[in-house]
Design a protein around this motif. Structure first.
Motif, PDB file in Angstrom:
ATOM      1  N   ALA A 149     102.631 155.893  -6.069  1.00 25.46           N
ATOM      2  CA  ALA A 149     102.881 156.394  -4.715  1.00 25.46           C
ATOM      3  C   ALA A 149     104.095 155.708  -4.106  1.00 25.46           C
ATOM      4  O   ALA A 149     104.942 156.346  -3.471  1.00 25.46           O
ATOM      5  CB  ALA A 149     101.652 156.168  -3.836  1.00 25.46           C
ATOM      6  N   TRP A 150     104.202 154.396  -4.299  1.00 25.87           N
ATOM      7  CA  TRP A 150     105.371 153.664  -3.796  1.00 25.87           C
ATOM      8  C   TRP A 150     106.627 154.068  -4.569  1.00 25.87           C
ATOM      9  O   TRP A 150     107.707 154.140  -4.003  1.00 25.87           O
ATOM     10  CB  TRP A 150     105.130 152.160  -3.926  1.00 25.87           C
ATOM     11  CG  TRP A 150     104.270 151.611  -2.836  1.00 25.87           C
ATOM     12  CD1 TRP A 150     104.675 150.977  -1.703  1.00 25.87           C
ATOM     13  CD2 TRP A 150     102.832 151.662  -2.752  1.00 25.87           C
ATOM     14  NE1 TRP A 150     103.595 150.628  -0.930  1.00 25.87           N
ATOM     15  CE2 TRP A 150     102.452 151.025  -1.542  1.00 25.87           C
ATOM     16  CE3 TRP A 150     101.838 152.182  -3.585  1.00 25.87           C
ATOM     17  CZ2 TRP A 150     101.120 150.892  -1.154  1.00 25.87           C
ATOM     18  CZ3 TRP A 150     100.508 152.056  -3.197  1.00 25.87           C
ATOM     19  CH2 TRP A 150     100.162 151.421  -1.997  1.00 25.87           C
ATOM     20  N   ALA A 151     106.467 154.342  -5.858  1.00 25.05           N
ATOM     21  CA  ALA A 151     107.599 154.780  -6.676  1.00 25.05           C
ATOM     22  C   ALA A 151     108.139 156.114  -6.171  1.00 25.05           C
ATOM     23  O   ALA A 151     109.355 156.315  -6.097  1.00 25.05           O
ATOM     24  CB  ALA A 151     107.177 154.897  -8.143  1.00 25.05           C
ATOM     25  N   ARG A 183      96.471 161.390  -3.720  1.00 24.97           N
ATOM     26  CA  ARG A 183      96.333 161.387  -5.179  1.00 24.97           C
ATOM     27  C   ARG A 183      94.937 160.947  -5.609  1.00 24.97           C
ATOM     28  O   ARG A 183      94.406 161.455  -6.603  1.00 24.97           O
ATOM     29  CB  ARG A 183      97.403 160.488  -5.786  1.00 24.97           C
ATOM     30  CG  ARG A 183      98.793 161.062  -5.637  1.00 24.97           C
ATOM     31  CD  ARG A 183      99.861 160.211  -6.297  1.00 24.97           C
ATOM     32  NE  ARG A 183     101.165 160.841  -6.159  1.00 24.97           N
ATOM     33  CZ  ARG A 183     102.296 160.324  -6.617  1.00 24.97           C
ATOM     34  NH1 ARG A 183     102.274 159.157  -7.254  1.00 24.97           N
ATOM     35  NH2 ARG A 183     103.443 160.960  -6.462  1.00 24.97           N
ATOM     36  N   LEU A 184      94.352 160.005  -4.884  1.00 15.99           N
ATOM     37  CA  LEU A 184      92.991 159.569  -5.213  1.00 15.99           C
ATOM     38  C   LEU A 184      91.995 160.706  -4.997  1.00 15.99           C
ATOM     39  O   LEU A 184      91.051 160.869  -5.779  1.00 15.99           O
ATOM     40  CB  LEU A 184      92.620 158.357  -4.367  1.00 15.99           C
ATOM     41  CG  LEU A 184      93.357 157.052  -4.716  1.00 15.99           C
ATOM     42  CD1 LEU A 184      92.958 155.940  -3.750  1.00 15.99           C
ATOM     43  CD2 LEU A 184      93.076 156.644  -6.160  1.00 15.99           C
ATOM     44  N   ILE A 185      92.219 161.490  -3.934  1.00 17.37           N
ATOM     45  CA  ILE A 185      91.349 162.651  -3.698  1.00 17.37           C
ATOM     46  C   ILE A 185      91.492 163.653  -4.837  1.00 17.37           C
ATOM     47  O   ILE A 185      90.497 164.180  -5.353  1.00 17.37           O
ATOM     48  CB  ILE A 185      91.691 163.309  -2.348  1.00 17.37           C
ATOM     49  CG1 ILE A 185      91.317 162.377  -1.194  1.00 17.37           C
ATOM     50  CG2 ILE A 185      90.969 164.642  -2.196  1.00 17.37           C
ATOM     51  CD1 ILE A 185      91.782 162.870   0.164  1.00 17.37           C
ATOM     52  N   ALA A 186      92.753 163.925  -5.243  1.00 18.95           N
ATOM     53  CA  ALA A 186      92.987 164.859  -6.339  1.00 18.95           C
ATOM     54  C   ALA A 186      92.364 164.348  -7.637  1.00 18.95           C
ATOM     55  O   ALA A 186      91.782 165.119  -8.411  1.00 18.95           O
ATOM     56  CB  ALA A 186      94.488 165.069  -6.520  1.00 18.95           C
ATOM     57  N   LEU A 187      92.464 163.031  -7.873  1.00 23.18           N
ATOM     58  CA  LEU A 187      91.875 162.441  -9.073  1.00 23.18           C
ATOM     59  C   LEU A 187      90.356 162.565  -9.051  1.00 23.18           C
ATOM     60  O   LEU A 187      89.730 162.874 -10.078  1.00 23.18           O
ATOM     61  CB  LEU A 187      92.288 160.980  -9.185  1.00 23.18           C
ATOM     62  CG  LEU A 187      91.713 160.200 -10.381  1.00 23.18           C
ATOM     63  CD1 LEU A 187      92.184 160.826 -11.692  1.00 23.18           C
ATOM     64  CD2 LEU A 187      92.115 158.741 -10.310  1.00 23.18           C
ATOM     65  N   ALA A 188      89.748 162.337  -7.881  1.00 30.06           N
ATOM     66  CA  ALA A 188      88.294 162.455  -7.759  1.00 30.06           C
ATOM     67  C   ALA A 188      87.837 163.876  -8.051  1.00 30.06           C
ATOM     68  O   ALA A 188      86.828 164.093  -8.753  1.00 30.06           O
ATOM     69  CB  ALA A 188      87.858 162.025  -6.355  1.00 30.06           C
ATOM     70  N   VAL A 189      88.580 164.857  -7.548  1.00 28.35           N
ATOM     71  CA  VAL A 189      88.241 166.259  -7.806  1.00 28.35           C
ATOM     72  C   VAL A 189      88.343 166.563  -9.300  1.00 28.35           C
ATOM     73  O   VAL A 189      87.481 167.244  -9.877  1.00 28.35           O
ATOM     74  CB  VAL A 189      89.170 167.194  -6.998  1.00 28.35           C
ATOM     75  CG1 VAL A 189      88.954 168.651  -7.418  1.00 28.35           C
ATOM     76  CG2 VAL A 189      88.908 167.030  -5.515  1.00 28.35           C
TER      77      VAL A 189
END
Length: 440
Positions: A149-151, A183-189
């Protein structure tokens, strides 16, 4: 306001003096921040000689500049611009002009006068970007992807910051934390879907079907997130496209295209371009796509003729001359089509986009695009990926060199008006859905 004030032009002058109640260092810092100029140019403004900070202003605009600079502590003066002075170059030429105050009444953003070409410029270089790129990769690996995310923010800030229009850089303002949450939400899904697929196939199918209505919503949120986190001269962009429009672009038009055996492909692309352009905003001013459907059909028609010509030539050569020569012709045809669409779609979109009375011009050349793409790919493979930063910078520089804004009247006047009109508006940044969805 008298008729004389309407006809006269005014300029803002500054002799390096500061107002009572301010200290020299504070005023220097304020002026430098307002105009975004270097230490050397700031020192020049405070040298004691009378300088022209801004010229060619209406009386109303001159009052706006005067009030903002006075608040910064600079003892500036409004003077009538001499009739003999034809657009004298101000000391802050090319620098960021100060924004009007929130309390100042809005000035019109409608530009006047003939259009002037203001080219886009990219000032980055491969060696400088390599340092950012390699650190991003290493930290992303060490943190198991968390640093990505920082990248993303660092990459975007570099390319935005090195892309300039009329001397001012673009800005990328997104928060890495917000992107990480998205991105964490997308990964969880994704994890939930994979688990359901392994344990209950029927549940996975239901989950996938239930996800379909979310796709247009994600499209809109993604476009808005990218827009409101992009800015030029401290004015954010925005995206106001609606769910129904996104649903048409994502599902209805592609389905109709399949049912008509792809005959609607040009129309589908035009609808996609309209969705993106017409939903976009710069401050409060709307972008608009002004293109006829025929131009899209002509563009795809030429591409079809190129494909047919190379296809027939390759087929006949393979049959009567030899497979190797025919394969070379087929490869040349593929590269020609690749360059034609890679450059042409960008040109088609940008040349049709308008912002109020301002237009845009894109002059990408298919052969040059193919050459850059092929040579970049060759060196990336040859260096095992280490040439990637130079490849990205090289393509960005070429795209910028072929792109310009056709400014009607004074861009600074337009920007100042937009700053005035949007200063009191809050920005709901929303959730991060950095999904790739773009017009070009």
């Amino acid at each position: 306001m008298t008729k004389e004030l309407h006809n006269e032009l005014y300029q803002i002058t500054f002799a390096g003096r500061i107002l009572e109640g301010f200290n020299d260092a504070e005023v220097r810092e304020n002026v430098q921040a307002l105009f975004r100029i270097s230490d050397e140019r700031t020192a020049s403004l405070f040298s004691g000689a009378t300088k022209t900070l801004k010229s060619g202003l209406s009386h109303a605009d001159a009052l706006v500049y005067h009030e903002r600079l006075t608040k910064a502590g600079a003892d500036v003066h409004i003077a009538k611009q001499p009739a003999a002075a034809v657009n004298p170059k101000p000391e802050t030429d090319g620098a960021q002009p100060p924004a009007p105050s929130d309390a100042e009444p809005a000035t019109t953003a409608t530009p006047t006068g003939p259009q002037q070409e203001t080219p886009l410029e990219f000032t980055g270089n491969g060696r400088e970007y390599f340092g950012i790129w390699i650190v991003n990769i290493l930290l992303t690996i060490v943190t198991l992807g968390i640093y990505s995310a920082w990248a993303t923010v660092r990459n975007n800030q570099y390319f935005y910051g090195n892309t300039k229009l009329d001397g001012a850089s673009f800005q990328y303002l997104a928060s890495p934390i917000t992107i990480l949450k998205g991105r964490l939400i997308a990964l969880a899904v994704l994890v939930v879907y994979v688990v359901l697929s392994e344990m209950y196939v029927e549940a996975a199918v239901v989950f996938a079907i239930a996800f379909i209505p979310l796709v247009p919503w994600i499209m809109v949120r993604s476009l808005r997130f990218n827009a409101v986190n992009s800015a030029y001269r401290n004015i954010r962009f925005d995206f106001q496209g609606r769910y129904g429009q996104a649903f048409m672009v994502a599902f209805v038009w592609p389905l109709l295209n399949l049912l008509t055996l792809l005959l609607l492909t040009p129309l589908v692309m035009k609808k996609t371009h309209e969705f993106i352009a017409n939903g976009s905003r710069y401050g409060t001013t709307e972008f608009a796509l002004k293109a006829d459907t025929g131009s899209y059909y002509r563009f795809f028609g030429k591409g079809l003729l190129i494909a047919i010509a190379f296809g027939v030539a390759a087929f006949l050569t393979m049959r009567y001359v030899g497979f190797t020569v025919g394969s070379i012709i087929a490869a040349a045809g593929y590269l020609t089509l690749f360059g034609y669409f890679m450059a042409g779609i960008s040109n088609l979109f940008l040349n049709a986009v308008h912002l109020d009375r301002h237009g845009f011009e894109s002059r990408l050349q298919p052969l040059q695009m193919v050459w850059i793409y092929l040579s970049n790919s060759f060196f990336v493979v040859l260096t095992l990926g280490l040439f990637t930063p130079w490849a990205k910078v090289r393509m960005a520089r070429y795209r910028a060199s072929c792109t310009a804004m056709m400014v009607s009247g004074d861009l600074n006047h337009f920007v100042a008006a937009e700053q005035n009109r949007t200063s009191a508006l809050g920005q709901e940044l929303g959730d991060a859905f950095d999904v790739d969805f773009a017009a070009i």
